[in-house]
Design a protein around this motif. Structure first.
Motif, PDB file in Angstrom:
ATOM      1  N   GLY A 111       0.807  -1.217   0.000  1.00 30.33           N
ATOM      2  CA  GLY A 111       0.000   0.000   0.000  1.00 30.33           C
ATOM      3  C   GLY A 111       0.838   1.264   0.000  1.00 30.33           C
ATOM      4  O   GLY A 111       0.608   2.183  -0.797  1.00 30.33           O
ATOM      5  N   ILE A 112       1.841   1.317   0.882  1.00 24.92           N
ATOM      6  CA  ILE A 112       2.666   2.522   0.989  1.00 24.92           C
ATOM      7  C   ILE A 112       3.512   2.714  -0.269  1.00 24.92           C
ATOM      8  O   ILE A 112       3.688   3.851  -0.748  1.00 24.92           O
ATOM      9  CB  ILE A 112       3.540   2.454   2.253  1.00 24.92           C
ATOM     10  N   SER A 113       4.046   1.636  -0.818  1.00 24.64           N
ATOM     11  CA  SER A 113       4.851   1.752  -2.040  1.00 24.64           C
ATOM     12  C   SER A 113       4.000   2.270  -3.191  1.00 24.64           C
ATOM     13  O   SER A 113       4.456   3.103  -3.988  1.00 24.64           O
ATOM     14  CB  SER A 113       5.461   0.391  -2.391  1.00 24.64           C
ATOM     15  N   GLY A 114       2.769   1.791  -3.284  1.00 28.83           N
ATOM     16  CA  GLY A 114       1.888   2.282  -4.331  1.00 28.83           C
ATOM     17  C   GLY A 114       1.549   3.762  -4.166  1.00 28.83           C
ATOM     18  O   GLY A 114       1.541   4.522  -5.151  1.00 28.83           O
ATOM     19  N   ILE A 115       1.296   4.167  -2.923  1.00 28.67           N
ATOM     20  CA  ILE A 115       0.980   5.587  -2.668  1.00 28.67           C
ATOM     21  C   ILE A 115       2.175   6.484  -2.986  1.00 28.67           C
ATOM     22  O   ILE A 115       2.032   7.537  -3.626  1.00 28.67           O
ATOM     23  CB  ILE A 115       0.537   5.762  -1.204  1.00 28.67           C
ATOM     24  N   LEU A 116       3.363   6.065  -2.559  1.00 30.12           N
ATOM     25  CA  LEU A 116       4.555   6.880  -2.821  1.00 30.12           C
ATOM     26  C   LEU A 116       4.892   6.925  -4.310  1.00 30.12           C
ATOM     27  O   LEU A 116       5.436   7.928  -4.790  1.00 30.12           O
ATOM     28  CB  LEU A 116       5.735   6.348  -2.022  1.00 30.12           C
ATOM     29  N   SER A 163       8.818  -0.243  -8.818  1.00 31.18           N
ATOM     30  CA  SER A 163       9.450  -1.563  -8.732  1.00 31.18           C
ATOM     31  C   SER A 163       9.217  -2.196  -7.366  1.00 31.18           C
ATOM     32  O   SER A 163       8.968  -3.407  -7.266  1.00 31.18           O
ATOM     33  CB  SER A 163      10.952  -1.435  -9.002  1.00 31.18           C
ATOM     34  N   LEU A 164       9.276  -1.391  -6.313  1.00 26.69           N
ATOM     35  CA  LEU A 164       9.000  -1.912  -4.974  1.00 26.69           C
ATOM     36  C   LEU A 164       7.545  -2.352  -4.844  1.00 26.69           C
ATOM     37  O   LEU A 164       7.249  -3.337  -4.151  1.00 26.69           O
ATOM     38  CB  LEU A 164       9.332  -0.849  -3.927  1.00 26.69           C
ATOM     39  N   THR A 165       6.649  -1.629  -5.492  1.00 23.96           N
ATOM     40  CA  THR A 165       5.237  -2.024  -5.475  1.00 23.96           C
ATOM     41  C   THR A 165       5.048  -3.373  -6.159  1.00 23.96           C
ATOM     42  O   THR A 165       4.315  -4.246  -5.661  1.00 23.96           O
ATOM     43  CB  THR A 165       4.381  -0.959  -6.178  1.00 23.96           C
ATOM     44  N   VAL A 166       5.720  -3.563  -7.281  1.00 20.03           N
ATOM     45  CA  VAL A 166       5.623  -4.837  -7.999  1.00 20.03           C
ATOM     46  C   VAL A 166       6.210  -5.970  -7.164  1.00 20.03           C
ATOM     47  O   VAL A 166       5.650  -7.076  -7.095  1.00 20.03           O
ATOM     48  CB  VAL A 166       6.335  -4.733  -9.359  1.00 20.03           C
TER      49      VAL A 166
END
Length: 230
Positions: A111-116, A163-166
């Motif tokens: 969630g946080i990676s997607g928001i950032l 990339s972190l979100t993936v």
């Protein structure tokens, strides 16, 4: 449940620092951490300039829009501490024995990676747009390199956080190895029945069966008894 889950080994297993640093997820976090330092450091140090030599008041280099500088500094600081937090979580992730806790950590990362990723996209567009509208001046020339660096590393931050979100999504889909094992065993043949109980040790068989007691000693015509003739 102490099995491997969500991309990590068994709980309590030893952690190799070199292997941890070589992991793609760790490298991406370190890269995001460095990019955030460049962004907010560039704006803080050289992002505020004088309009001209006669005016001592400092203005934001991005078209004198204070919101642009404030946003760049804020997102950089937030990303800095977020990277530090998740680096610590990743370091101790393997020590988490509960699968539910691991799942919560992965979902939080996702969630946080997607928001950032989205916030860095906004930062890149916002700073680039304001930089295009910035009028030329002596103060702007002096801080131009820092302003461009903040824009460039905002773009790089989009790539690392996406990339972190993936990676977090892949870890979530991976789930636990026990669930995958159960799926392979029982979903492969849904019509197969459950295994029965063992039938015995094989010592006893029908050949060892003995007739009930007293049946062999009984005569067909007991003594003292005669079948009446009709």
């Amino acid at each position: 449940m102490e099995g491997a889950s969500f991309g990590a080994g068994r709980a309590g297993a030893a952690i190799d620092p070199l292997d941890f640093l070589k992991q793609p997820q760790t490298l991406l976090r370190i890269g995001s951490w460095l990019f955030s330092i460049v962004v907010f450091g560039s704006i803080v140090n050289e992002g505020y300039v004088n309009r001209d030599s006669t005016t001592p008041e400092l203005h934001c280099i991005y078209n004198e829009n204070e919101e642009a500088c404030s946003y760049g500094i804020s997102i950089g600081i937030i990303s800095f501490f977020t990277c530090v937090f998740f680096l610590i979580v990743d370091l101790h992730f393997q020590q988490i024995s509960s699968v539910k806790d691991r799942k919560r950590a992965v979902l939080l990362d996702l969630g946080i990676s997607g928001i950032l990723s989205f916030l860095w996209f906004v930062a890149f567009c916002f700073l680039a747009n304001q930089w295009q509208r910035t009028p030329s001046s002596k103060g702007v020339w002096q801080g131009a390199d820092a302003a461009r660096a903040a824009i460039a590393f905002s773009f790089f931050s989009i790539l690392t956080w996406v990339s972190l979100t993936v990676k977090a999504l892949q870890r979530y889909r991976l789930g636990t190895d026990m669930s995958l094992f159960a799926t392979d065993q029982f979903a492969a043949d849904p019509d197969a029945g459950y295994p029965g109980y063992p039938t015995g040790t094989g010592i006893e068989s029908t050949e060892t069966y003995q007739s009930p007691p007293f049946t062999e000693t009984l005569d067909a015509n007991p003594k003292g008894y005669q079948v009446p003739a009709y």
